[in-house]
Design an enzyme around this catalytic site. Structure first.
Site, PDB file in Angstrom:
ATOM      1  N   ARG A 232       0.820  -1.208   0.000  1.00  0.00           N
ATOM      2  CA  ARG A 232       0.000   0.000   0.000  1.00  0.00           C
ATOM      3  C   ARG A 232       0.852   1.255   0.000  1.00  0.00           C
ATOM      4  O   ARG A 232       0.598   2.189  -0.741  1.00  0.00           O
ATOM      5  CB  ARG A 232      -0.904  -0.007   1.230  1.00  0.00           C
ATOM      6  N   TYR A 233       1.841   1.273   0.880  1.00  0.00           N
ATOM      7  CA  TYR A 233       2.698   2.447   1.014  1.00  0.00           C
ATOM      8  C   TYR A 233       3.866   2.336   0.038  1.00  0.00           C
ATOM      9  O   TYR A 233       4.219   1.242  -0.398  1.00  0.00           O
ATOM     10  CB  TYR A 233       3.222   2.527   2.454  1.00  0.00           C
TER      11      TYR A 233
ATOM     12  N   ARG B  44       7.113   0.128   1.797  1.00  0.00           N
ATOM     13  CA  ARG B  44       7.016  -0.988   2.729  1.00  0.00           C
ATOM     14  C   ARG B  44       5.807  -1.870   2.434  1.00  0.00           C
ATOM     15  O   ARG B  44       4.827  -1.397   1.864  1.00  0.00           O
ATOM     16  CB  ARG B  44       6.983  -0.503   4.180  1.00  0.00           C
TER      17      ARG B  44
ATOM     18  N   CYS C 152      -3.464 -18.025  15.073  1.00  0.00           N
ATOM     19  CA  CYS C 152      -2.988 -17.316  16.263  1.00  0.00           C
ATOM     20  C   CYS C 152      -3.123 -18.269  17.452  1.00  0.00           C
ATOM     21  O   CYS C 152      -3.868 -19.245  17.393  1.00  0.00           O
ATOM     22  CB  CYS C 152      -3.834 -16.083  16.541  1.00  0.00           C
TER      23      CYS C 152
ATOM     24  N   CYS D 136      -8.500 -12.704  18.910  1.00  0.00           N
ATOM     25  CA  CYS D 136      -9.095 -11.480  19.450  1.00  0.00           C
ATOM     26  C   CYS D 136     -10.427 -11.289  18.738  1.00  0.00           C
ATOM     27  O   CYS D 136     -10.484 -11.307  17.508  1.00  0.00           O
ATOM     28  CB  CYS D 136      -8.211 -10.271  19.165  1.00  0.00           C
TER      29      CYS D 136
ATOM     30  N   CYS E 289     -10.839  -8.957  15.647  1.00  0.00           N
ATOM     31  CA  CYS E 289      -9.775  -9.130  14.646  1.00  0.00           C
ATOM     32  C   CYS E 289     -10.112  -8.458  13.313  1.00  0.00           C
ATOM     33  O   CYS E 289     -11.154  -8.720  12.717  1.00  0.00           O
ATOM     34  CB  CYS E 289      -9.517 -10.614  14.401  1.00  0.00           C
TER      35      CYS E 289
ATOM     36  N   ARG F 118      -8.658  -8.991  10.588  1.00  0.00           N
ATOM     37  CA  ARG F 118      -8.520  -9.948   9.478  1.00  0.00           C
ATOM     38  C   ARG F 118      -9.333 -11.213   9.700  1.00  0.00           C
ATOM     39  O   ARG F 118      -8.962 -12.285   9.244  1.00  0.00           O
ATOM     40  CB  ARG F 118      -7.041 -10.297   9.279  1.00  0.00           C
TER      41      ARG F 118
ATOM     42  N   ASP G 135     -11.214  -0.915  13.923  1.00  0.00           N
ATOM     43  CA  ASP G 135     -11.605  -1.009  12.518  1.00  0.00           C
ATOM     44  C   ASP G 135     -13.088  -1.369  12.386  1.00  0.00           C
ATOM     45  O   ASP G 135     -13.659  -1.999  13.264  1.00  0.00           O
ATOM     46  CB  ASP G 135     -10.759  -2.071  11.803  1.00  0.00           C
TER      47      ASP G 135
ATOM     48  N   ASP H 113      -7.410   3.561  10.677  1.00  0.00           N
ATOM     49  CA  ASP H 113      -7.065   3.015   9.370  1.00  0.00           C
ATOM     50  C   ASP H 113      -8.205   3.437   8.441  1.00  0.00           C
ATOM     51  O   ASP H 113      -9.349   3.032   8.644  1.00  0.00           O
ATOM     52  CB  ASP H 113      -6.930   1.487   9.445  1.00  0.00           C
TER      53      ASP H 113
ATOM     54  N   LYS I 231      -3.092   4.428   7.428  1.00  0.00           N
ATOM     55  CA  LYS I 231      -3.230   4.965   8.783  1.00  0.00           C
ATOM     56  C   LYS I 231      -3.273   6.496   8.771  1.00  0.00           C
ATOM     57  O   LYS I 231      -2.397   7.138   8.224  1.00  0.00           O
ATOM     58  CB  LYS I 231      -2.082   4.459   9.633  1.00  0.00           C
TER      59      LYS I 231
HETATM   60  C1  LIG Z   1       0.106  -0.672   9.066  1.00  0.00           C
HETATM   61  C2  LIG Z   1       0.572  -1.056   7.759  1.00  0.00           C
HETATM   62  C3  LIG Z   1       1.913  -0.891   7.398  1.00  0.00           C
HETATM   63  C4  LIG Z   1       2.934  -0.299   8.339  1.00  0.00           C
HETATM   64  O1  LIG Z   1       2.625   1.023   8.660  1.00  0.00           O
HETATM   65  P1  LIG Z   1       3.588   1.888   9.582  1.00  0.00           P
HETATM   66  O2  LIG Z   1       2.829   3.169   9.779  1.00  0.00           O
HETATM   67  O3  LIG Z   1       4.868   2.063   8.837  1.00  0.00           O
HETATM   68  O4  LIG Z   1       3.789   1.136  10.862  1.00  0.00           O
HETATM   69  C5  LIG Z   1       2.291  -1.262   6.129  1.00  0.00           C
HETATM   70  N1  LIG Z   1       1.408  -1.751   5.244  1.00  0.00           N
HETATM   71  C6  LIG Z   1       0.106  -1.912   5.553  1.00  0.00           C
HETATM   72  C7  LIG Z   1      -0.821  -2.442   4.515  1.00  0.00           C
HETATM   73  C8  LIG Z   1      -0.354  -1.575   6.822  1.00  0.00           C
HETATM   74  O5  LIG Z   1      -1.649  -1.757   7.133  1.00  0.00           O
END
Ligand SMILES: *Cc1c(COP(=O)(O)O)cnc(C)c1O
Length: 381
Positions: free
Chosen positions: A104-105, A108, A117, A121, A124, A126, A285, A322, A329
């Site tokens: 997404r980002y 990362r 798990c 929880c 959850c 997911r 969420d 989120d 986020k």
């Molecule tokens: C939370 C998340 C991350 C990591 O986010 P950070 O703000 O860097 O901790 C990366 N990818 C996805 C899809 C996420 O939901």
């Protein structure tokens, strides 16, 4: 029932002896009708029920509102969904670039390595793919995943999650970490896990030895209430910290569990004593059947205001939501700026006292010039 220490302290024993059915739990505590219905239906069709003997022992058997009990024992409320609640509230499926890999980002990725798990929880995010009873199955394909990671040189941070990655065997975990470390552009690896809270026995010397070989490695745990931070959990966390792993915590704001400032303050203070830095506090969420857990954002912001200034700066987590549907986020912050004026900015401190930060004409002029150059407009004189 008396269990020899050798068994109790063995994570395989804890897993093998998890409570997974209505009958098993009913033998040990008095359930309220909503819990019985939750175990009969929600645990069958939404998200499985599973509880380690270790965590069971932390639950108050006489209080259905026990904050630990409410997180893990299903309730009939889970069978009711609000119109705005979703199966995939964070929109992960649409950003899935390989089975279990969410990109997404820009730099990362989220790498889901298992759908299991130690304990589930009830809120959850997911639940659609976790525990094996939801509507979807988590597919895992090492080849497709590692091919994607190798090809995308912009990825510098891989977040391993699931399910709980620390439920994998040392061998399987090592293989994943080794393959990630073979990729030059991956700078940091992170693991998201609730094992130190649900199954602290899993943090063994041999696990620490595996993890130590793949630094820089960071771990985020998931704790919501100070009662979860037992001596066993603290010992497990110390072992990880002594392995050189920086530890963070992600909490979820949950109604009747941690939605008051006193509990939250106690939680974050206890976390830093366990060498864990509070990282995120999540707005719950919009997952189907979680209405009974949800706290208004306004209330979350009030709680945040009662942390900032009242405890160590680094014990204050970032409150985030989120973005529903896949916005990522989004930080939520109490506003400490009361107003911008010609010659000053009015600010409020943690006690509510007002302070004025002056801006003289010259400083304002320079600020304008800075803005112009930042915007690529250059200076003109
Ligand atoms: C939370 C998340 C991350 C990591 O986010 P950070 O703000 O860097 O901790 C990366 N990818 C996805 C899809 C996420 O939901």
């Amino acid at each position: 029932m008396s269990v020899p220490d050798k068994d109790w302290n063995d994570w395989h024993w804890q897993l093998k002896n998890r409570l997974i059915s209505l009958e098993q739990i009913e033998q040990r505590l008095f359930l309220i009708p909503d819990e019985r219905r939750g175990l009969m239906f929600a645990a069958k069709e939404k998200l499985a029920f599973s509880l380690t003997p270790y965590f069971f022992n932390l639950i108050d058997p006489f209080n259905p509102d026990c904050p630990l009990r409410r997180q893990v024992i299903p309730r009939a409320e889970e069978l009711v969904s609000m119109p705005y609640e979703m199966m995939d509230p964070c929109g992960e499926d649409k950003d899935m670039v390989a089975p279990g890999l969410v990109h997404r980002y820009p730099d990362r990725v989220l790498f889901l390595v298992t759908d299991r798990c130690a304990t589930y929880c009830r809120y959850c995010t997911r639940s659609r793919i976790v525990s094996g009873v939801g509507s979807q199955k988590l597919e895992i394909d090492d080849k497709l995943t590692f091919d994607y990671l190798k090809k995308h040189t912009e990825i510098r941070d891989v977040l391993i999650s699931g399910g709980d990655p620390l439920l994998l065997s040392d061998g399987r975990l090592e293989k994943i970490l080794r393959q990630l470390r073979e990729i030059d552009h991956i700078e940091i690896i992170r693991i998201g896990t609730r094992v130190p809270i649900f199954l602290p026995q899993r943090i063994t010397e041999s696990l620490c030895k595996v993890l130590k070989a793949y630094h820089p490695l960071w771990i985020n745990i998931h704790s919501n209430h100070p009662k979860e931070l037992t001596l066993e959990a603290k010992t497990a966390l110390e072992k990880l910290a002594d392995t050189g792993i920086p530890l963070g915590n992600q909490s979820v704001l949950l109604k009747g569990i941690n939605d008051d400032p006193q509990t939250m303050l106690e939680l974050v203070n206890k976390l830093v004593r366990c060498r864990v830095r509070p990282y995120y506090l999540y707005q719950c969420d919009l997952i189907q059947g979680t209405h009974h857990f949800r706290v208004p954002i306004r209330r979350g912001l009030e709680i945040m205001q009662k942390l900032r200034g009242f405890t160590t700066g680094f014990a204050v987590p970032q409150y985030v939501v989120d973005g529903p549907g896949g916005g990522g986020k989004i930080p939520l912050n109490p506003d400490y700026v009361m107003g911008y004026y010609e010659d000053k900015v009015l600010l409020r401190n943690y006690e509510g006292k007002i302070y004025s930060y002056p801006m003289d004409q010259q400083a304002k002029g320079e600020e304008n010039e800075d803005r112009q150059s930042e915007a690529g407009m250059g200076k003109y004189k």
